[in-house]
Design a protein around this motif. Structure first.
Motif, short mmCIF file in Angstrom:
data_model
loop_
_atom_site.label_atom_id
_atom_site.label_comp_id
_atom_site.label_asym_id
_atom_site.label_seq_id
_atom_site.Cartn_x
_atom_site.Cartn_y
_atom_site.Cartn_z
N LEU A 141 2.48 15.04 -30.12
CA LEU A 141 2.22 14.39 -28.84
C LEU A 141 3.54 14.09 -28.13
N TRP A 189 4.57 17.26 -26.54
CA TRP A 189 3.74 17.48 -25.34
C TRP A 189 4.36 16.73 -24.16
N CYS A 190 4.68 15.46 -24.38
CA CYS A 190 5.26 14.64 -23.32
C CYS A 190 6.62 15.17 -22.88
N GLU A 218 -4.39 12.12 -29.09
CA GLU A 218 -4.47 10.66 -29.01
C GLU A 218 -5.59 10.13 -29.90
N SER A 266 4.38 13.55 -17.58
CA SER A 266 4.81 12.59 -18.59
C SER A 266 6.27 12.23 -18.30
N ARG A 296 -4.18 16.78 -25.19
CA ARG A 296 -3.65 15.41 -25.30
C ARG A 296 -4.73 14.43 -25.74
#
Length: 308
Positions: free
Chosen positions: A209, A212-213, A193, A237, A189
């Motif tokens: 991303l 991922w969340c 970012e 998340s 992550r």
């Protein structure tokens, strides 16, 4: 159980770049990630387009369309750095994974991050091609990570180096166990970012991303307990956070990737917003099916629409 979640993150055959994406270190609209060939099976992931601990998307069809009609037997004749990179991006857009790998392998000792992150991407794309045996896959996976790591060491201001470091690190977790996968998810992550910070216009990084969340947001409570046994504070998340990244990716490059449309629909479903879920799932279903991944997206979107 926690492993299944992590394995869903970057297997976008990932990943997978578009013609525009090639220049950005990511995937562009005309190029498809096989994040299997990025451009993550039929396509390829952008540098900077599939599975993390939860497994990033394979980014599979992101570069399929570019140069689709160009003959695949093009001879590589590169003179200087810019010409080599241009040829590499051309081969990537044509989904010529093996030719691209062989071209860039000549520069494996380079100190230039632009060569190294592209070689990391090519190695990864080769590892996820159908028919790659298990031993070769593992070799290429770790080879790709080493190239990405070197690219980052040479230029930590290169957004594509951060993106491919994250993707390749996620891939190595497949061979290292759940504890390592979960631990790596924090690092993954951070680099995604950073990639977005360096290039806010890279739709691929935003999409990954978001994935991922989403993966951690939908993690069942019992899997969270398993993760908590390994780490006192496992990654977390929300669907709202995932939605933010998926929408931003769509804003940056509308309709760039069928999987992003699908994930928007699934996220709205998880948030109990039926109207918006119908909207995005319909878009995913109607997306032109150029790759195997597009066809899989179409099938899943149709199934979810029937549920709604």
């Amino acid at each position: 159980m926690a492993g299944k979640v992590l394995m869903r993150f970057v297997t976008y055959r990932t990943l997978l770049e578009l013609t525009v994406g090639a220049k950005r270190g990511g995937i562009g609209r005309t190029s498809r990630f096989f994040w299997s060939r990025g451009r993550w099976t039929a396509g390829a992931l952008g540098s900077g387009g599939a599975a993390f601990l939860v497994g990033l998307p394979v980014l599979s069809g992101l570069g399929y369309q570019a140069f689709r009609k160009v003959q695949r037997s093009a001879v590589v004749c590169a003179l200087d750095k810019e010409e080599v990179l241009e040829q590499a991006d051309y081969l990537y857009s044509c989904a010529e994974t093996e030719k691209l790998y062989q071209l860039l392998l000549q520069y494996q000792d380079s100190e230039d991050a632009e060569f190294l992150w592209r070689l990391a991407r090519a190695s990864r794309d080769l590892s996820v091609l159908p028919g790659t045996d298990a031993g070769r896959k593992k070799q290429l996976t770790f080879e790709a990570f080493e190239y990405a790591k070197r690219a980052l060491e040479r230029d930590d201001k290169c957004f594509a180096a951060h993106k491919w470091y994250a993707i390749c690190l996620s891939d190595t977790g497949e061979f290292q166990g759940i504890k390592v996968k979960i631990g790596n998810s924090y690092i993954i992550r951070e680099h995604l970012e950073r990639s977005i910070e360096l290039n806010p216009k890279d739709a691929t990084s935003l999409h990954i991303l978001g994935y991922w969340c989403f993966a951690f947001a939908e993690l069942p409570w019992y899997q969270r307990k398993v993760a908590a046994v390994i780490f006192s504070k496992p990654p977390t998340s929300t669907f709202e956070e995932a939605l933010e990244f998926f929408l931003k990716a769509e804003e940056v490059d509308p309709n760039f990737y069928s999987k992003n449309l699908l994930m928007l629909g699934k996220t709205y479903m998880a948030m109990k917003d039926k109207e918006k879920a119908l909207l995005w799932l319909t878009k995913a279903k109607e997306y032109p099916a150029h790759t195997l991944e597009d066809k899989e997206v179409h099938k899943e979107a149709l199934e979810l629409l029937n549920q709604l």
